[in-house]
Write a protein that holds these residues in place. Structure first.
Motif, PDB file in Angstrom:
ATOM      1  N   GLY A 113       0.728  -1.207  -0.100  1.00 20.05           N
ATOM      2  CA  GLY A 113      -0.061   0.063   0.006  1.00 20.05           C
ATOM      3  C   GLY A 113       0.881   1.242  -0.165  1.00 20.05           C
ATOM      4  O   GLY A 113       0.503   2.145  -0.756  1.00 20.05           O
ATOM      5  N   ASP A 114       2.036   1.160   0.725  1.00 22.18           N
ATOM      6  CA  ASP A 114       2.920   2.300   0.992  1.00 22.18           C
ATOM      7  C   ASP A 114       3.562   2.554  -0.734  1.00 22.18           C
ATOM      8  O   ASP A 114       3.530   3.549  -1.056  1.00 22.18           O
ATOM      9  N   ASN A 164       1.053   4.133  -2.951  1.00 23.84           N
ATOM     10  CA  ASN A 164       0.618   5.546  -2.701  1.00 23.84           C
ATOM     11  C   ASN A 164       2.042   6.468  -3.079  1.00 23.84           C
ATOM     12  O   ASN A 164       1.670   7.586  -3.643  1.00 23.84           O
ATOM     13  N   VAL A 200       1.976   6.719  -6.777  1.00 23.27           N
ATOM     14  CA  VAL A 200       0.461   7.782  -7.214  1.00 23.27           C
ATOM     15  C   VAL A 200       1.158   9.049  -6.986  1.00 23.27           C
ATOM     16  O   VAL A 200       0.737   9.981  -7.621  1.00 23.27           O
ATOM     17  N   SER A 201       1.877   9.433  -5.811  1.00 24.62           N
ATOM     18  CA  SER A 201       2.231  10.736  -5.520  1.00 24.62           C
ATOM     19  C   SER A 201       3.226  11.331  -6.568  1.00 24.62           C
ATOM     20  O   SER A 201       3.198  12.467  -6.786  1.00 24.62           O
ATOM     21  N   ASN A 250      -3.419   5.196 -10.376  1.00 23.38           N
ATOM     22  CA  ASN A 250      -3.681   4.088  -9.203  1.00 23.38           C
ATOM     23  C   ASN A 250      -3.511   2.766  -9.776  1.00 23.38           C
ATOM     24  O   ASN A 250      -3.092   1.832  -9.312  1.00 23.38           O
ATOM     25  N   SER A 307      -0.905   0.146  -8.986  1.00 21.57           N
ATOM     26  CA  SER A 307      -1.323  -1.174  -8.607  1.00 21.57           C
ATOM     27  C   SER A 307      -0.826  -2.294  -9.488  1.00 21.57           C
ATOM     28  O   SER A 307      -0.190  -3.135  -8.892  1.00 21.57           O
ATOM     29  N   SER A 341       9.043  -1.417   1.317  1.00 23.95           N
ATOM     30  CA  SER A 341       8.229  -0.494   0.158  1.00 23.95           C
ATOM     31  C   SER A 341       9.156   0.036  -0.505  1.00 23.95           C
ATOM     32  O   SER A 341       8.964   0.137  -2.145  1.00 23.95           O
TER      33      SER A 341
END
Length: 205
Positions: free
Chosen positions: A163-164, A167, A170-171, A176, A180, A193
């Motif tokens: 998840g990290d 994120n 995406v940043s 997304n 993913s 991560s």
């Protein structure tokens, strides 16, 4: 102007870190190439910074060495390239790799960076060619200034490492769905991560 920070690395939440210097915690946004070079939390680190003041925010960007900061400063002078896009470029490749792309007119690699369309990539190649014609890397570019160097050993992966990583991507400008898909493709049990992000970025360039 804040040009350098030296202190204790408190937290890494790519693409941001928190570093404590003389009792003050600074939130710094960094390209992934620089974050990979950071030591573990609670270790001492020195980062080179670029300070941006806007009407609505004061932003601090950090780099592993002066070479990456130098390229960042050149990139944000290009029309249509802001700090976010410059960070995306430096997250996907090292400063020297980008210089090589410009030298060889490697349009196909540049356009794979999120937010870089064909016109922007062509502008980057044309305008950066002149800016980089006398390019000389900082002799210490490959040696991050640390009191304790992170040896790159595999750390115990956090439960939300995937998840990290998503994120963080995406940043950096990836959708997304792209983030993913890339994370799913490279993720293996036990990866932290940072390792996931590194491999995912490589798979998309």
């Amino acid at each position: 102007m804040i040009g350098r920070l030296r202190g204790t690395l408190v937290e890494k939440l790519p693409p941001e870190i928190l570093i404590e210097c003389a009792g003050v915690g600074y939130e710094v946004t960094m390209p992934m190439t620089s974050i990979y070079a950071l030591p573990d939390n609670d270790q001492q680190a020195t980062i080179f910074t670029h300070f941006v003041v806007r009407e609505d925010a004061q932003l601090l960007y950090g780099f592993a060495n002066k070479t990456e900061r130098k390229l960042f400063r050149l990139l944000i002078k290009i029309n249509g390239v802001g700090p976010k896009l410059a960070l995306a470029i430096l997250s996907g490749m090292s400063a020297e790799q980008f210089v090589s792309c410009v030298a060889h007119d490697d349009l196909s690699t540049i356009v794979k960076i999120p937010g870089v369309g064909k016109k922007t990539a062509e502008r980057l190649l044309i305008e950066m060619r002149d800016k980089l014609k006398d390019w000389h890397a900082d002799p210490d570019a490959n040696s991050f200034t640390l009191t304790s160097v992170h040896a790159g050993n595999m750390q115990e992966a956090a439960p939300d490492a995937k998840g990290d990583a998503i994120n963080a991507l995406v940043s950096l400008g990836y959708s997304n769905a792209q983030a993913s898909k890339a994370v799913k493709a490279v993720h293996q049990q036990g990866m932290d991560s940072e390792s996931i992000i590194r491999d995912a970025l490589k798979s998309m360039l």
